[in-house]
Design a protein around this motif. Structure first.
Motif, PDB file in Angstrom:
ATOM      1  N   PRO A   9       0.817  -1.047   0.218  1.00 39.72           N
ATOM      2  CA  PRO A   9      -0.303  -0.057   0.376  1.00 39.72           C
ATOM      3  C   PRO A   9       0.558   1.551   0.259  1.00 39.72           C
ATOM      4  O   PRO A   9       2.372   1.442   0.488  1.00 39.72           O
ATOM      5  CB  PRO A   9      -1.276  -0.048   0.835  1.00 39.72           C
ATOM      6  CG  PRO A   9      -0.254  -1.186   2.192  1.00 39.72           C
ATOM      7  CD  PRO A   9       0.552  -1.860   1.145  1.00 39.72           C
ATOM      8  N   GLY A  35      -5.747  -5.098   0.430  1.00 39.21           N
ATOM      9  CA  GLY A  35      -5.995  -4.937   2.373  1.00 39.21           C
ATOM     10  C   GLY A  35      -4.773  -4.139   2.876  1.00 39.21           C
ATOM     11  O   GLY A  35      -5.408  -3.828   4.053  1.00 39.21           O
ATOM     12  N   ASP A 106      -8.000   4.734  -3.812  1.00 37.51           N
ATOM     13  CA  ASP A 106      -6.879   4.137  -4.135  1.00 37.51           C
ATOM     14  C   ASP A 106      -6.630   3.607  -5.368  1.00 37.51           C
ATOM     15  O   ASP A 106      -6.893   2.637  -5.222  1.00 37.51           O
ATOM     16  CB  ASP A 106      -5.279   3.708  -2.810  1.00 37.51           C
ATOM     17  CG  ASP A 106      -4.978   3.105  -3.171  1.00 37.51           C
ATOM     18  OD1 ASP A 106      -3.808   3.782  -3.694  1.00 37.51           O
ATOM     19  OD2 ASP A 106      -4.128   1.633  -2.675  1.00 37.51           O
ATOM     20  N   GLN A 113      -2.372  -7.592 -10.031  1.00 42.55           N
ATOM     21  CA  GLN A 113      -2.726  -7.404 -11.314  1.00 42.55           C
ATOM     22  C   GLN A 113      -1.946  -7.196 -12.874  1.00 42.55           C
ATOM     23  O   GLN A 113      -1.765  -7.558 -13.286  1.00 42.55           O
ATOM     24  CB  GLN A 113      -4.072  -6.191 -11.347  1.00 42.55           C
ATOM     25  CG  GLN A 113      -5.291  -6.256 -10.426  1.00 42.55           C
ATOM     26  CD  GLN A 113      -6.128  -5.162 -10.435  1.00 42.55           C
ATOM     27  OE1 GLN A 113      -5.788  -4.435 -10.113  1.00 42.55           O
ATOM     28  NE2 GLN A 113      -7.525  -5.213  -9.932  1.00 42.55           N
ATOM     29  N   SER A 221     -15.901   5.824 -13.982  1.00 49.64           N
ATOM     30  CA  SER A 221     -16.210   5.105 -12.145  1.00 49.64           C
ATOM     31  C   SER A 221     -16.088   6.021 -11.568  1.00 49.64           C
ATOM     32  O   SER A 221     -16.064   6.525 -10.215  1.00 49.64           O
ATOM     33  CB  SER A 221     -16.005   3.922 -11.817  1.00 49.64           C
ATOM     34  OG  SER A 221     -16.272   3.110 -13.745  1.00 49.64           O
TER      35      SER A 221
END
Ligand code: SAM
Length: 314
Positions: A9, A35, A106, A113, A221
């Protein structure tokens, strides 16, 4: 630093600090990924529960069960409906009762991916030309690359990659069909651009970014998700967005600027007649960027920009 190999992250400490004055009890993590942000927030705020979304089935499948986290496989484009359900309000605006203490986006792709060749996101790895974050989605990159016409491909490369050689590359793609896989596509793009361009960054970088944004309808989006986040965040709560390229950041910057500006009357009006009041305020003067130390340990953080806005009102 979080050692989760699914995704490291970005700017976690900054996100936690921005939420400290809010004393959050209910947050929405709109992009759960590996997460990492959710875990850091749960640790920092013992009374906190999180509703976490991700449109990628892999992200949801790898998430450990946690009674403080409600995981939802969903695109944040539908945040309006999800937040309305969480807050128990009605979407028609007649009984809107924002109940969320903050929303974190984020955005973009996770390391998982990018690193999984079969997802087709990377020009550096051979895999199917896919790029769908949600594998139930109908449109995959293969349709764009092997079926769309030159004009439509060039339009995508120009709008979402700001690629100046869009038409030239689009023509080369159509001429080289069928394009078998991501490595083949990267080679076609490389061969289509002048040698001087080839010597700079890999010329397929912007092409892959553009196709990915189109496949996942990423900018639309973001606009919808951001609108819903602002609406369902309670006064004093905060909306935070970490973005990784200028197209995304521009959307966030403009929406936050519109929300903080309030009255839109001409400056020479003695009193406000438009009645518009600011719905947001900026708790920090400038957008935040990762520290040099963070970039040194996680190079994928280098393009990150973190913007935050606080909801105002009674
Ligand atoms: C940069 S990663 C997030 C990483 C996460 N913050 C962490 O700590 O591991 C972005 C994630 O957002 C998801 N995502 C991107 N756009 C989305 C959207 N419109 N709706 C839901 N999830 C989305 C991607 O599938 C990906 O898993």
């Amino acid at each position: 630093m979080d050692q989760n190999p699914y995704h490291v992250p970005v700017m976690t400490a900054e996100v936690v600090e921005l939420l400290r004055p809010v004393e959050p009890r209910l947050l929405i993590d709109a992009t759960y990924g590996g997460g990492g942000h959710t875990r850091a927030l749960l640790e920092a705020f013992p009374g906190l529960s999180i509703v976490a979304l991700d449109q990628d089935q892999d992200a949801i499948a790898q998430a450990p069960a946690n009674p403080r986290v409600r995981l939802i496989h969903a695109n944040f484009a539908f945040l309006e409906t999800i937040a309305a359900e969480i807050c128990g309000g009605r979407v028609d605006g007649s009984s809107v009762s924002p109940c969320v203490d903050g929303v974190l986006f984020d955005i973009g792709v996770s390391s998982h991916q990018i690193d999984e060749p079969e997802r087709g996101f990377s020009y550096r790895r051979r895999g199917p030309i896919d790029m769908r974050m949600d594998r139930d989605a109908e449109l995959g990159a293969d349709t764009i690359i092997n079926e769309w016409g030159v004009d439509d491909i060039a339009d995508v490369l120009w709008r979402f990659g700001e690629e100046r050689l869009a038409r030239r590359i689009a023509r080369a793609i159509v001429a080289a069909r069928p394009i078998r896989d991501t490595a083949h596509l990267a080679d076609v793009v490389k061969a289509a651009v002048p040698a001087a361009v080839r010597r700079r960054k890999h010329p397929a970088r912007k092409v892959f970014q553009a196709i990915r944004i189109a496949v996942n309808n990423e900018l639309d989006s973001l606009e919808s998700g951001l609108e819903a986040a602002i609406r369902w965040t309670r006064p004093g709560g905060r909306v935070m967005v970490i973005s990784y390229h200028s197209l995304e950041d521009r959307i966030v910057k403009r929406r936050f600027a519109a929300g903080t500006s309030g009255c839109e009357c001409p400056p020479d009006f003695p009193v406000c007649t438009c009645g518009r009041v600011a719905e947001l305020r900026s708790p920090v003067r400038k957008p935040l960027r990762p520290s040099d130390e963070e970039i040194a340990t996680n190079p994928r953080a280098r393009s990150a920009v973190l913007r935050v806005a606080e909801k105002v009102g009674a």
